[in-house]
Design a protein around this motif. Structure first.
Motif, mmCIF file in Angstrom:
data_model
loop_
_atom_site.group_PDB
_atom_site.id
_atom_site.type_symbol
_atom_site.label_atom_id
_atom_site.label_comp_id
_atom_site.label_asym_id
_atom_site.label_seq_id
_atom_site.Cartn_x
_atom_site.Cartn_y
_atom_site.Cartn_z
ATOM 1 N N ASP A 12 5.345 33.607 40.180
ATOM 2 C CA ASP A 12 6.001 34.747 39.546
ATOM 3 C C ASP A 12 4.991 35.666 38.855
ATOM 4 N N ALA A 13 3.767 35.642 39.338
ATOM 5 C CA ALA A 13 2.699 36.426 38.698
ATOM 6 C C ALA A 13 2.857 37.919 38.981
ATOM 7 N N ASP A 14 2.245 38.726 38.130
ATOM 8 C CA ASP A 14 2.229 40.172 38.346
ATOM 9 C C ASP A 14 1.408 40.532 39.579
ATOM 10 N N TRP A 15 0.307 39.809 39.779
ATOM 11 C CA TRP A 15 -0.566 40.024 40.931
ATOM 12 C C TRP A 15 -0.866 38.685 41.586
ATOM 13 N N VAL A 16 -0.931 38.685 42.902
ATOM 14 C CA VAL A 16 -1.198 37.453 43.638
ATOM 15 C C VAL A 16 -2.370 37.675 44.593
ATOM 16 N N VAL A 17 -3.362 36.808 44.486
ATOM 17 C CA VAL A 17 -4.496 36.817 45.412
ATOM 18 C C VAL A 17 -4.241 35.735 46.455
ATOM 19 N N VAL A 18 -4.383 36.074 47.713
ATOM 20 C CA VAL A 18 -4.242 35.111 48.807
ATOM 21 C C VAL A 18 -5.597 34.950 49.478
ATOM 22 N N LEU A 19 -6.027 33.714 49.628
ATOM 23 C CA LEU A 19 -7.302 33.459 50.291
ATOM 24 C C LEU A 19 -7.299 32.080 50.915
ATOM 25 N N ASP A 20 -8.191 31.861 51.871
ATOM 26 C CA ASP A 20 -8.304 30.569 52.542
ATOM 27 C C ASP A 20 -9.037 29.576 51.643
ATOM 28 N N GLY A 21 -8.829 28.295 51.926
ATOM 29 C CA GLY A 21 -9.359 27.261 51.049
ATOM 30 C C GLY A 21 -10.687 26.671 51.452
ATOM 31 N N ASP A 22 -11.314 27.184 52.520
ATOM 32 C CA ASP A 22 -12.581 26.602 52.959
ATOM 33 C C ASP A 22 -13.799 27.283 52.334
ATOM 34 N N LEU A 23 -13.540 28.265 51.450
ATOM 35 C CA LEU A 23 -14.552 29.014 50.712
ATOM 36 C C LEU A 23 -15.320 30.012 51.572
ATOM 37 N N GLN A 24 -14.844 30.256 52.795
ATOM 38 C CA GLN A 24 -15.374 31.386 53.542
ATOM 39 C C GLN A 24 -14.902 32.689 52.898
ATOM 40 N N PHE A 76 -7.495 37.187 53.035
ATOM 41 C CA PHE A 76 -8.043 37.461 51.709
ATOM 42 C C PHE A 76 -7.582 38.842 51.233
ATOM 43 N N SER A 77 -6.741 38.850 50.204
ATOM 44 C CA SER A 77 -6.152 40.100 49.728
ATOM 45 C C SER A 77 -5.523 39.874 48.362
ATOM 46 N N ILE A 78 -5.147 40.972 47.733
ATOM 47 C CA ILE A 78 -4.380 40.913 46.493
ATOM 48 C C ILE A 78 -3.150 41.804 46.677
#
Length: 314
Positions: free
Chosen positions: A85-97, A156-158
């Motif tokens: 329920d955040a104001d902003w959400v960052v989506v990214l992969d978990g392998d640290l690429q 990878f985005s917000i």
């Protein structure tokens, strides 16, 4: 409600999970203390989830969702977005690429008035053959769907709260995070950032999974293959009629007789192959419709870790 949450789908990332959490927290600390993590375990068979539970005991801002089995990366992203329920959400992969260190820059760009900001990946470590294949696929996808989705953008985005809420309202079963966010049409921008290398372990995506995912994207975002199938069918029919008229006129007026068993059989097999291809194309869409009308959930969660942002803990 945290100000910003990082949603990260993971699958068998036991060697990476501690480093992932450490770097995510360090990056988000640069924005402020009011953040949380939502790490979605997409059916891992290693110790990813137990490790995450241990980490959460000492860092309350670490949250997680464990899916009952592997539903796919984009279903896991959907699960994460539905549980934040955040104001902003960052989506990214978990392998640290997708390097967490880029998050502050991503957030800063979003504050210029953009609801969605992508990372345009630079200096990617994949082979030239893979990159060429990916470029060709996204060009093919744009041609089929008339969408301008940029293949240089990964997950990878917000995205803003408004984008998240509208994304969660989409009811279709076939999920493609980047394509759906692009389809929503909110103001978007991108930044350039160096693409990292996998910290440890091996990637779970193989050629078969990539092909299956590509097929699912095309079936979910376009009916143009059916238009192409119809056009091919009409073209073959016109050619066949023209040849039939030519043969008939030749036989009636010029004494021309059709000879050649081989040419006849080749024509029959060719037309049969075209017909089977067309039926198969229609069958793929019928199968997609069948999956959609079942209305099964895109994921099933079996366990969760509730994160508490710093403003709630004081």
């Amino acid at each position: 409600m945290p100000h910003i949450t990082a949603v990260v789908p993971v699958l068998n990332e036991e060697p990476n999970i501690k480093e992932l959490v450490t770097r995510l927290c360090a990056a988000l600390d640069q924005i402020g203390e009011d953040y949380s993590l939502m790490i979605v375990d997409d059916g891992s068979t290693d110790q990813t989830w137990p490790l995450l539970q241990e980490i959460a005991k000492t860092e309350p801002r670490v949250g997680g969702l464990k899916l009952s089995r592997n539903f796919g990366q984009h279903a896991a992203i959907t699960a994460g977005l539905a549980n934040t329920d955040a104001d902003w959400v960052v989506v990214l992969d978990g392998d640290l690429q997708d390097r967490p260190e880029v998050i502050p820059e991503l957030y800063a760009k979003s504050q210029e008035g953009y609801s969605c900001v992508y990372v345009e990946r630079q200096d990617r470590p994949e082979s030239k053959l893979y990159l060429a294949g990916q470029k060709a696929f996204y060009s093919f996808l744009r041609a089929l769907t008339t969408t301008e989705y940029d293949g240089r953008h990964g997950n990878f985005s917000i995205i803003s709260r408004e984008v998240v809420e509208n994304y969660n309202q989409l009811a279709e079963g076939g999920r493609f995070y980047g394509g759906l966010v692009h389809w929503l049409g909110f103001p978007k921008a991108s930044i350039q950032a160096k693409h990292g290398e996998r910290f440890a372990g091996k990637p779970s995506y193989n050629l078969t999974k990539r092909f299956s995912f590509a097929k699912a994207i095309i079936l979910s975002f376009s009916t143009r293959p059916l238009d192409i199938t119809l056009a091919v069918g009409m073209g073959v029919t016109i050619v066949a009629l023209a040849l039939g008229v030519f043969t008939l006129v030749g036989a009636l007026f010029f004494g021309y007789s059709v000879e050649g068993w081989a040419s006849i059989m080749i024509s029959i097999y060719f037309l049969g192959g075209v017909q089977m291809m067309m039926i198969g194309m229609v069958g793929l869409y019928v199968g997609r419709i069948s999956e959609e009308v079942k209305r099964r959930p895109g994921y099933v969660a079996s366990d969760r870790i509730t994160a508490v942002s710093r403003d709630r803990t004081g």
